[in-house]
Design an enzyme around this catalytic site. Structure first.
Site, short mmCIF file in Angstrom:
data_model
loop_
_atom_site.label_atom_id
_atom_site.label_comp_id
_atom_site.label_asym_id
_atom_site.label_seq_id
_atom_site.Cartn_x
_atom_site.Cartn_y
_atom_site.Cartn_z
N TYR B 137 0.84 -1.20 0.00
CA TYR B 137 0.00 0.00 0.00
C TYR B 137 0.88 1.26 0.00
O TYR B 137 0.56 2.25 -0.66
CB TYR B 137 -0.95 -0.01 1.20
CG TYR B 137 -2.02 -1.08 1.11
CD1 TYR B 137 -3.18 -0.84 0.36
CD2 TYR B 137 -1.89 -2.31 1.72
CE1 TYR B 137 -4.17 -1.81 0.24
CE2 TYR B 137 -2.87 -3.28 1.62
CZ TYR B 137 -4.01 -3.04 0.87
OH TYR B 137 -4.97 -4.01 0.76
N ASN B 160 -12.61 -0.07 -5.24
CA ASN B 160 -12.35 -0.24 -6.68
C ASN B 160 -13.60 -0.80 -7.36
O ASN B 160 -14.00 -1.92 -7.07
CB ASN B 160 -11.16 -1.19 -6.84
CG ASN B 160 -10.88 -1.54 -8.30
OD1 ASN B 160 -11.45 -0.93 -9.20
ND2 ASN B 160 -10.02 -2.52 -8.50
N CYS B 168 -6.47 -4.54 -8.13
CA CYS B 168 -6.19 -4.12 -6.75
C CYS B 168 -5.75 -5.31 -5.89
O CYS B 168 -5.19 -5.11 -4.82
CB CYS B 168 -7.41 -3.44 -6.15
SG CYS B 168 -8.89 -4.46 -6.14
N HIS B 169 -6.00 -6.53 -6.38
CA HIS B 169 -5.55 -7.70 -5.61
C HIS B 169 -4.02 -7.79 -5.56
O HIS B 169 -3.47 -8.55 -4.76
CB HIS B 169 -6.14 -9.00 -6.21
CG HIS B 169 -5.77 -9.24 -7.63
ND1 HIS B 169 -6.47 -8.70 -8.69
CD2 HIS B 169 -4.77 -9.97 -8.20
CE1 HIS B 169 -5.92 -9.09 -9.84
NE2 HIS B 169 -4.89 -9.85 -9.56
N GLU B 195 -1.71 -16.24 -10.15
CA GLU B 195 -0.74 -15.48 -10.95
C GLU B 195 0.70 -15.91 -10.66
O GLU B 195 1.60 -15.70 -11.49
CB GLU B 195 -0.91 -13.98 -10.68
CG GLU B 195 -2.26 -13.46 -11.16
CD GLU B 195 -2.38 -11.94 -11.09
OE1 GLU B 195 -1.37 -11.26 -10.80
OE2 GLU B 195 -3.50 -11.44 -11.33
#
Lengths: 158, 197
Positions: B137, B160, B168-169, B195
Site C-alpha cells: 500500500y 475499486n 487491486c488484488h 498469478e
C-alpha cells in the site's frame, strides 16, 4: 429508483397477459416489446410514487390502439378469426378460444374487461386509461363480461 | 369472473425469455440501454459484470448483494438497466481466459465514472502493476504521488469498482500478508496464487 430490469421482472408477465387479451396472440409480442421499449425510454422521468402497473397498462393500451388502427387500415378482418390454435404458430402460446371470444367484443369493452378483471385496476383508473367516465367504464366492462359469458363459456367443457 | 382468463398462462417462461432478448436488443439499437449487466461463474465465485456504452463500469463479487449493486448503479448512473449479456461478452471471455491462465492483461474499454480524484489516480497506477507482481500500500501511495496517503490507498482498493480488471488484488500489506479485499481475503490469496503459478 429501481433498476428497470426489476420492473420487467415484476410486471412483464401481467403485461404479456394484457397484450394477449387485448390485441390477440399474433400481435401480442409486438405490443409487449413496444410497450416496454417506450417504458424504458420514459422510466427515468417517472414519479417515485407512481403506480407502475397502471402506468405500464396505459402505455400498453396506447400500443394496442395503434396496432388495432394499423390492422384496420390493412383491412385484415378480426371479427371472424380462423381456427385459433395455430394463429401464432407457437403451440405454447395459449388456448385461442378465449381470444376468439374477446375478439368479438367492441374494443372498449374488451379493454375495460381486461384492465379491470385481469389486471385488477379499479374502474376509476380503467376510465383514465380508456377515456370517458368511471360509470361508462363500469358499464362497458359489465356489457363485455355479459357478452363473453354468452359466447366463450357457452358449450365449453368447464 | 377472474376465472375468465384461466387459459391465459400467468407465467410463460418461453415467451418471457424471447421478449427479454428482444427488448435488450431494441434498447441497445435505440441507445436506451444505459447499463447492461450479466453474471458469470468463476473459480472465486459468481461475478456480476456491468457496462455502459463507454465501457466496463462495475465488476462485483458474489458476496456483494447483487440487488444492492444494481440499485447503486441505478442511482449513480441511470435506472435504465437491463440484463443484456451481449455487451459483456468480450470481458466475460477475457475473464475466462484469465482464470485458465491464458491471459495476463485485459483489453476492454473501461468506464471509470464511479471513481474520482485520488482514488482514480490510485486505480490508474494499479493498472500498471504487472501480472504476478505485488506492491505494498505504501509503494502505491508513493507512486500515486502521495506517499503519506497509505490509508487512502487502502480505501481506493476497497472501493475499486473494477476489481480483477483493475488489479487491486496485487496490492498487499508491507508484512507480505494479502490484506483486505472486496471479494474476501480468500479470493485475494487465490488470485495471487493463480498469478504466481
Amino acid at each position: 429508483m429501481r433498476p428497470f430490469e426489476q420492473i420487467v421482472d415484476q410486471y412483464g408477465q401481467v403485461v404479456l397477459r394484457v397484450c394477449r387479451a387485448v390485441v390477440g396472440p399474433v400481435d401480442a409480442e409486438d405490443a409487449w416489446s413496444e410497450t416496454f421499449l417506450s417504458a424504458l425510454k420514459a422510466y427515468p422521468g417517472l414519479a417515485e410514487d407512481a403506480n407502475v402497473e397502471a402506468w405500464l397498462v396505459t402505455i400498453a393500451h396506447r400500443k394496442a390502439v395503434d396496432i388495432t388502427r394499423a390492422r384496420a387500415r390493412g383491412a385484415v378482418p378480426v371479427e371472424e378469426p380462423p381456427e385459433a390454435a395455430s394463429r401464432s404458430g407457437r403451440p405454447e402460446d395459449w388456448d385461442g378460444d378465449l381470444w376468439n371470444a374477446l375478439a368479438k367484443l367492441p374494443d372498449k369493452q374488451r379493454a375495460t374487461v381486461v384492465y379491470h378483471y385481469l389486471v385488477g385496476l379499479p374502474y376509476q383508473e380503467v376510465a383514465a386509461i380508456v377515456g370517458g367516465s368511471t360509470d361508462a367504464a363500469r358499464r362497458a366492462a359489465a356489457d363485455g363480461v355479459k357478452a363473453l359469458r354468452a359466447t366463450y363459456r357457452e358449450g365449453a367443457p368447464v | 369472473m377472474t376465472d375468465l382468463f384461466d387459459t391465459l398462462p400467468v407465467v410463460d417462461a418461453t415467451a418471457d425469455a424471447r421478449l427479454r432478448d428482444r427488448l435488450a436488443a431494441a434498447a441497445e439499437r435505440d441507445g436506451l440501454l444505459d447499463v447492461a449487466y450479466r453474471t458469470i461463474d468463476s473459480p472465486i465465485g459468481g461475478l456480476l459484470l456491468a457496462a455502459t456504452s463507454e465501457g466496463l463500469l462495475r465488476v462485483a463479487f458474489e458476496r456483494e448483494d447483487q440487488d444492492a449493486v444494481l440499485a447503486a448503479l441505478a442511482t449513480a448512473v441511470s435506472p435504465r438497466i437491463l440484463a443484456a449479456p451481449a455487451r459483456l461478452d468480450p470481458v466475460a471471455r477475457q475473464l475466462d481466459e484469465y482464470f485458465t491462465r491464458r491471459r495476463r492483461t485485459f483489453d476492454v474499454p473501461l468506464d471509470l465514472r464511479l471513481t474520482k480524484g485520488f482514488r482514480r489516480a490510485v486505480l490508474a497506477h494499479l493498472a500498471v502493476i504487472p501480472y504476478g507482481r505485488t506492491e505494498s500500500y505504501a509503494e502505491v501511495a508513493a507512486a500515486a504521488g502521495s506517499p503519506r496517503a497509505v490509508r487512502a490507498v487502502g480505501t481506493a482498493c476497497a472501493t475499486n469498482p473494477l476489481p480483477l480488471v483493475v488489479p487491486c488484488h496485487r496490492v498487499v500489506r508491507s508484512d507480505g500478508t494479502s490484506g483486505n479485499y472486496r471479494g474476501g481475503e480468500e479470493a485475494k490469496r487465490d488470485l495471487l496464487a493463480l498469478e504466481a503459478s
